[in-house]
Write an enzyme that holds these catalytic residues in place. Structure first.
Site, mmCIF file in Angstrom:
data_model
loop_
_atom_site.group_PDB
_atom_site.id
_atom_site.type_symbol
_atom_site.label_atom_id
_atom_site.label_comp_id
_atom_site.label_asym_id
_atom_site.label_seq_id
_atom_site.Cartn_x
_atom_site.Cartn_y
_atom_site.Cartn_z
ATOM 1 N N ASP A 23 0.810 -1.233 0.000
ATOM 2 C CA ASP A 23 0.000 0.000 0.000
ATOM 3 C C ASP A 23 0.840 1.277 0.000
ATOM 4 O OD1 ASP A 23 -2.064 -1.804 0.174
ATOM 5 O OD2 ASP A 23 -2.951 -0.987 2.006
ATOM 6 N N CYS A 61 -4.431 -6.068 -2.860
ATOM 7 C CA CYS A 61 -3.358 -6.978 -2.511
ATOM 8 C C CYS A 61 -3.438 -8.393 -3.083
ATOM 9 C CB CYS A 61 -3.308 -7.060 -1.006
ATOM 10 S SG CYS A 61 -2.126 -8.244 -0.525
ATOM 11 N N HIS A 117 -0.645 -14.178 1.775
ATOM 12 C CA HIS A 117 -1.962 -13.612 1.453
ATOM 13 C C HIS A 117 -2.582 -14.100 0.140
ATOM 14 C CE1 HIS A 117 -4.748 -9.851 1.824
ATOM 15 N NE2 HIS A 117 -5.271 -10.939 2.345
ATOM 16 N N ASP A 273 2.633 -3.134 -4.095
ATOM 17 C CA ASP A 273 1.617 -4.052 -4.620
ATOM 18 C C ASP A 273 0.431 -3.326 -5.227
ATOM 19 O OD1 ASP A 273 0.596 -3.165 -2.168
ATOM 20 O OD2 ASP A 273 -0.261 -5.098 -1.627
ATOM 21 N N ASN A 274 0.159 -2.137 -4.717
ATOM 22 C CA ASN A 274 -0.933 -1.296 -5.245
ATOM 23 C C ASN A 274 -0.775 0.081 -4.619
ATOM 24 O OD1 ASN A 274 -2.507 -3.558 -3.220
ATOM 25 N ND2 ASN A 274 -2.507 -1.423 -2.568
#
Ligand code: NAG
Ligand code: NAG
Ligand code: NAG
Length: 545
Positions: A23, A61, A117, A273-274
């Site tokens: 994030d 994610c 995850h 990741d984003n």
């Protein structure tokens, strides 16, 4: 086996280290132009390597990590939707072969430190049965930075594991997670047997929140106030502290590679990741400025992610690349860099971009289009072909946040700090090229996205928008009515993928997987041979097709 290298040992495939931040916002590394959060080590990596300024990821994610590990759009695996929750019985389908497994087959030792995850309901879905020799880290979306627990679905549980093969132990300690991850990575590097190439995936907790209510935990409040006290918003200051600790970690890992004499034959990738979740669920106060939108949306703030690659094997370094790159491209790209035969890879959406990265001055994009995602439950979708991007997104996270991260009161960006960072020193010690302050300032300027029109933002709620993201990277001006043919082409492109989409496998949380059943720990809870609905669906598809 490896013959592509001019600089390293021609007999040995390169070591590959992938550092994934969680994030982290576009504007939260200082090489993108903001002075607020100094990240000298990450910047040194970027300026010595290639800044991937058009690196696209999935907006959240679990889909993003699925795309990275499989080299395939997550719609093919039913993994495109809401992130995996603790005790949710699903994961990346077992017939997908993951990047570490491919690398293991060509002789790598493979380690995952940090976040997984992508499924753990049975042991077969866990990292050590999907290609990693060892795993030290957590199964779920996030944990507390100090006590390594996750509170979700009203359940508390530890989530820090050490798994070597099938030997699974629980790690009980109170070390600050960023430091714990760094130390584990350093141990792996220093004890690595140089006869084999290394694949190390370092998936940080930073800069994710650790608790829905409490937000972030900093390592040291005194130091945070002393070094970042100029940031008045206390939540933003906490976030900045978490990011600078992450930056320190990057420096320590690169230095460890140098000490082990591995850096000269390594590839290091850094990415988020984003985008950041500035506000809303699990808000971390990160910033995607000047890009529009937040994590969970399909706007650039969510899907155009921070990324760079450094390697002495890259011929033309110290440049900003506008080469279109998608997170699915890493699997074939790294496999190719590892000396693997591309014909081993099956049905990927990712494209091997290694030759362009390694030897082009500024790669013409091999990639012409990207499916950014389809979420059939949210009825959202986005894709990009050439200069145009189509967005269908009703999420509440499509707003624009006008927070530049620059303020005359902040310390001015200092190229000398970059040059004296651990990362820069380690790289300088193995490099013939000398980076200087002028070059740094030039690259930084080139990597900074500037937007022309900030005053009016087309409203895209309940309608489809079309943007020219090269002319209008901040997605201010909808061109849907102006260019109906481009919009139609993108619509057809998305429709084509709808035909291969597997419905989301998201399932209700299974109380049998709650930590109270496993000594207060989040654990795999179903038998190894358990077949989820999605796996059965897969088998049926294969039978009928
Ligand atoms: C972990 O830390 C959080 C937040 O500081 C706290 O709410 C929780 O009770 C702690 N859990 C344990 C098991 O120590
Ligand atoms: C399992 O791992 C633990 C912790 O690393 C170690 O102490 C133990 O000896 C291992 N057990 C076996 C059977 O290898
Ligand atoms: C850091 O600053 C915050 C906000 O100004 C304050 O609440 C906190 O007590 C300070 N902590 C330390 C250790 O100085």
């Amino acid at each position: 086996m490896y013959i592509g290298s001019k600089h390293g040992d021609p007999m040995q495939s390169p070591n590959i280290v992938v550092i994934i931040a969680d994030d982290l916002g576009w504007n939260d590394v200082s090489f993108h132009g903001a002075d607020e959060i100094p990240t000298p080590n990450i910047d040194a990596l970027a300026y010595n390597g290639v800044i991937l300024n058009r690196h696209y990821v999935l907006p959240i994610c679990t889909p993003s990590r699925t795309a990275f590990l499989t080299g395939r759009y997550p719609i093919r695996a039913g993994m495109q939707g809401f992130p995996l929750r603790g005790a949710e019985p699903r994961g990346i389908p077992l017939n997908d072969i993951l990047l570490p497994e491919y690398l293991r087959r060509v002789g790598y030792t493979t380690h995952l430190v940090g976040k997984w995850h992508v499924g753990y309901h049975t042991r077969n879905y866990g990292p050590t049965r999907r290609g990693f020799d060892t795993f030290v880290g957590y199964y779920n979306g996030y944990i507390q930075y100090f006590n390594h627990t996750l509170y979700e679905s009203k359940q508390f549980g530890y989530d820090l594991h050490r798994i070597v093969g099938d030997n699974h132990t629980i790690e009980y300690n109170y070390k600050y997670m960023t430091d714990f991850i760094t130390n584990e990575a350093k141990n792996i590097i220093s004890s690595h047997n140089p006869a084999k190439p290394l694949y190390l995936q370092l998936a940080h907790l930073a800069a994710h929140v650790s608790d829905a209510e409490e937000g972030m935990e900093v390592r040291n409040w005194g130091k945070t106030n002393a070094t970042l006290g100029y940031i008045k918003d206390i939540n933003r200051r906490k976030y900045a502290s978490v990011v600078t600790t992450l930056d320190e970690s990057v420096g320590r890992v690169i230095d460890a590679l140098r000490r082990a004499d591995m850096l000269k034959n390594s590839i290091i990738v850094f990415m988020s990741d984003n985008g950041a979740q500035t506000e809303g669920i699990l808000q971390n106060y990160g910033s995607n400025y000047p890009l529009r939108g937040l994590k969970f949306s399909l706007f650039e703030g969510a899907v155009r992610g921070v990324a760079c690659i450094y390697s002495p094997l890259i011929e033309y370094s110290s440049r900003v690349s506008s080469q279109l790159f998608h997170i699915t491209d890493w699997l074939p790209t790294l496999y190719s860099a590892a000396g693997g035969n591309p014909n081993d890879l099956k049905q990927l959406d990712g494209i091997d971009q290694w030759s362009v990265l390694q030897s082009a001055r500024d790669g013409k994009s091999i990639r012409k289009s990207i499916l950014l995602n389809i979420d059939e439950k949210e009825n959202s979708a986005a894709a990009l072909i050439g200069h145009y991007k189509l967005v269908k997104d009703n999420s509440e996270y499509q707003k624009y946040y006008n927070y530049s991260g620059n303020n005359p009161l902040y310390p001015k960006y200092n190229a000398t700090n970059v040059l004296s960072s651990s990362a820069a020193s380690a790289i300088a010690s193995i490099s013939t090229f000398v980076l200087n302050a002028n070059k740094i300032m030039q690259l930084r300027k080139e990597a900074t996205v500037v937007c022309k029109n900030f005053t009016n933002f087309s409203n895209c709620k309940n309608r489809t928008c079309l943007f020219n993201i090269y002319e209008d990277p901040c997605e201010t001006t909808d061109l849907f009515m102006k260019y109906p043919e481009d919009a139609e082409r993108l619509n057809m492109f998305i429709d084509h993928y709808k035909s291969v989409l597997m419905n989301q496998t998201n399932a209700p949380v299974d109380p049998a997987g709650f930590p109270r059943n496993f000594n207060d720990t989040w654990m795999p809870w179903l038998p190894d041979d358990y077949q989820s609905i999605s796996e059965m669906h897969f088998t049926m598809n294969e039978v009928t097709s």
